[in-house]
Design a protein around this motif. Structure first.
Motif, mmCIF file in Angstrom:
data_model
loop_
_atom_site.group_PDB
_atom_site.id
_atom_site.type_symbol
_atom_site.label_atom_id
_atom_site.label_comp_id
_atom_site.label_asym_id
_atom_site.label_seq_id
_atom_site.Cartn_x
_atom_site.Cartn_y
_atom_site.Cartn_z
ATOM 1 N N THR A 16 42.219 68.208 52.594
ATOM 2 C CA THR A 16 41.713 69.432 53.212
ATOM 3 C C THR A 16 40.201 69.345 53.318
ATOM 4 O O THR A 16 39.541 68.825 52.420
ATOM 5 N N ALA A 17 39.644 69.847 54.415
ATOM 6 C CA ALA A 17 38.204 69.774 54.632
ATOM 7 C C ALA A 17 37.479 70.785 53.752
ATOM 8 O O ALA A 17 37.950 71.897 53.549
ATOM 9 N N ASP A 18 36.323 70.361 53.237
ATOM 10 C CA ASP A 18 35.499 71.265 52.457
ATOM 11 C C ASP A 18 34.844 72.257 53.406
ATOM 12 O O ASP A 18 34.218 71.854 54.378
ATOM 13 N N PRO A 19 34.980 73.571 53.175
ATOM 14 C CA PRO A 19 34.367 74.556 54.071
ATOM 15 C C PRO A 19 32.868 74.326 54.211
ATOM 16 O O PRO A 19 32.190 73.987 53.235
ATOM 17 N N ASP A 20 32.348 74.492 55.400
ATOM 18 C CA ASP A 20 30.930 74.287 55.668
ATOM 19 C C ASP A 20 30.124 75.416 55.029
ATOM 20 O O ASP A 20 30.284 76.584 55.393
ATOM 21 N N PRO A 21 29.218 75.113 54.089
ATOM 22 C CA PRO A 21 28.435 76.169 53.441
ATOM 23 C C PRO A 21 27.617 76.991 54.420
ATOM 24 O O PRO A 21 27.318 78.159 54.164
ATOM 25 N N GLY A 77 23.662 66.149 53.357
ATOM 26 C CA GLY A 77 23.076 65.078 52.572
ATOM 27 C C GLY A 77 24.084 64.439 51.644
ATOM 28 O O GLY A 77 25.237 64.866 51.531
ATOM 29 N N ALA A 78 23.618 63.399 50.944
ATOM 30 C CA ALA A 78 24.517 62.602 50.116
ATOM 31 C C ALA A 78 25.129 63.403 48.967
ATOM 32 O O ALA A 78 26.222 63.122 48.519
ATOM 33 N N GLY A 79 24.396 64.392 48.466
ATOM 34 C CA GLY A 79 24.905 65.154 47.332
ATOM 35 C C GLY A 79 26.051 66.078 47.685
ATOM 36 O O GLY A 79 26.871 66.406 46.835
ATOM 37 N N GLY A 80 26.109 66.535 48.932
ATOM 38 C CA GLY A 80 27.180 67.411 49.365
ATOM 39 C C GLY A 80 27.062 68.824 48.821
ATOM 40 O O GLY A 80 26.089 69.173 48.145
ATOM 41 N N LEU A 160 27.383 65.076 36.913
ATOM 42 C CA LEU A 160 27.033 64.682 38.265
ATOM 43 C C LEU A 160 26.675 63.207 38.309
ATOM 44 O O LEU A 160 26.277 62.609 37.302
ATOM 45 N N THR A 161 26.821 62.607 39.478
ATOM 46 C CA THR A 161 26.326 61.253 39.672
ATOM 47 C C THR A 161 24.819 61.308 39.865
ATOM 48 O O THR A 161 24.235 62.386 40.058
ATOM 49 N N VAL A 162 24.183 60.141 39.827
ATOM 50 C CA VAL A 162 22.746 60.102 40.054
ATOM 51 C C VAL A 162 22.416 60.660 41.440
ATOM 52 O O VAL A 162 21.453 61.418 41.605
ATOM 53 N N THR A 163 23.211 60.305 42.439
ATOM 54 C CA THR A 163 22.971 60.785 43.798
ATOM 55 C C THR A 163 23.105 62.290 43.888
ATOM 56 O O THR A 163 22.283 62.971 44.518
ATOM 57 N N GLU A 164 24.133 62.846 43.240
ATOM 58 C CA GLU A 164 24.331 64.290 43.262
ATOM 59 C C GLU A 164 23.218 65.017 42.526
ATOM 60 O O GLU A 164 22.730 66.064 42.971
ATOM 61 N N ALA A 165 22.813 64.478 41.377
ATOM 62 C CA ALA A 165 21.727 65.093 40.618
ATOM 63 C C ALA A 165 20.435 65.081 41.420
ATOM 64 O O ALA A 165 19.677 66.060 41.434
ATOM 65 N N ALA A 166 20.173 63.971 42.104
ATOM 66 C CA ALA A 166 18.980 63.888 42.935
ATOM 67 C C ALA A 166 19.005 64.936 44.040
ATOM 68 O O ALA A 166 17.995 65.603 44.308
ATOM 69 N N ALA A 167 20.162 65.116 44.653
ATOM 70 C CA ALA A 167 20.286 66.115 45.718
ATOM 71 C C ALA A 167 20.089 67.527 45.180
ATOM 72 O O ALA A 167 19.453 68.369 45.817
ATOM 73 N N ALA A 168 20.640 67.785 43.991
ATOM 74 C CA ALA A 168 20.501 69.119 43.387
ATOM 75 C C ALA A 168 19.050 69.448 43.078
ATOM 76 O O ALA A 168 18.636 70.606 43.145
ATOM 77 N N LEU A 169 18.278 68.416 42.748
ATOM 78 C CA LEU A 169 16.875 68.623 42.376
ATOM 79 C C LEU A 169 15.914 68.398 43.533
ATOM 80 O O LEU A 169 14.709 68.618 43.389
ATOM 81 N N GLY A 170 16.436 67.936 44.666
ATOM 82 C CA GLY A 170 15.579 67.713 45.823
ATOM 83 C C GLY A 170 14.673 66.498 45.678
ATOM 84 O O GLY A 170 13.537 66.507 46.174
ATOM 85 N N ILE A 171 15.161 65.454 44.994
ATOM 86 C CA ILE A 171 14.378 64.237 44.820
ATOM 87 C C ILE A 171 15.185 63.043 45.312
ATOM 88 O O ILE A 171 16.380 63.155 45.590
ATOM 89 N N ARG A 172 14.556 61.871 45.403
ATOM 90 C CA ARG A 172 15.247 60.670 45.836
ATOM 91 C C ARG A 172 16.084 60.101 44.684
ATOM 92 O O ARG A 172 15.712 60.240 43.518
ATOM 93 N N PRO A 173 17.217 59.459 44.994
ATOM 94 C CA PRO A 173 18.036 58.863 43.936
ATOM 95 C C PRO A 173 17.275 57.885 43.064
ATOM 96 O O PRO A 173 17.483 57.835 41.852
#
Length: 205
Positions: A16-21, A77-80, A160-173
């Motif tokens: 199932t598709a994740d609803p678009d925020p 973005g990668a974090g989703g 979270l993965t490193v990529t997800e954590a980076a996205a949550a904080l607005g920084i590069r992986p």
């Protein structure tokens, strides 16, 4: 290249598709679907930081109110969506902590201090002694640079993965990886210091 919507398996095994925020601010059906998909993740994020069940419920609701208000800010973005949600949740909890701190300061000025009797003091001393090891590590964690501590919490505590954590904080992986390495190295040194000499103070500055 256009990104395909994130998918996950439903209970019957279908994707199932994740609803678009971005639709959550204007489409109640989309918001309901998004809420049902992510409410457990957000609640788990909150209860790892808040012990009071009523407060945890209130803060979780506040996160989704913020989702409606800031839906237009979602850029994918990668974090989703989960990383975006965790970024919102961190801000909601931080705002609450600031308000609670100001309220405690005000109440302390008004109410003064309650005198402790002998039983109170003895009970507190027992609890303080029992928690010494964990408290020393926590003190060292609190002394980390705020950015390093944030990455460590999201990865080690929230899963979270490193990529997800980076996205949550607005920084590069790559920045997140560097901060995680520094945080882990500092905590490892603190634990080794405690094991070698429990009386050695841990510097907070």
């Amino acid at each position: 290249m256009k990104r395909e919507p994130a998918t996950e398996r439903s209970q019957d095994g279908r994707h199932t598709a994740d609803p678009d925020p971005r639709l959550c601010g204007t489409d109640s059906t989309a918001f309901t679907a998004f809420y049902l998909r992510h409410v457990d993740d957000v609640l788990h994020f909150v209860v790892r930081r808040v012990a009071d069940p009523h407060l945890a419920a209130d803060l979780t609701a506040d996160v989704f109110v913020a989702v409606i208000e800031s839906a237009d800010s979602y850029r994918g973005g990668a974090g989703g969506p989960r990383a975006w949600l965790y970024g919102i949740a961190r801000n909601v909890i931080a705002s609450h902590a600031r308000r609670a701190s100001r309220q405690r300061d005000t109440e302390a000025k008004v109410a003064g201090r309650r005198l402790l009797d002998a039983d109170d003091i003895g009970h507190l001393e027992e609890r303080i002694d029992a928690a010494e090891g964990a408290r020393r590590v926590y003190m060292e964690m609190a002394a980390l640079h705020v950015g390093e501590r944030a990455v460590l919490e999201l990865i080690a505590v929230d899963g979270l993965t490193v990529t997800e954590a980076a996205a949550a904080l607005g920084i590069r992986p790559v920045t997140a990886r560097v901060r995680l390495y520094r945080a882990r190295r500092a905590l490892q040194a603190a634990v080794q210091t405690c094991d070698a000499d429990p009386t050695t103070p841990i510097a907070l500055v």
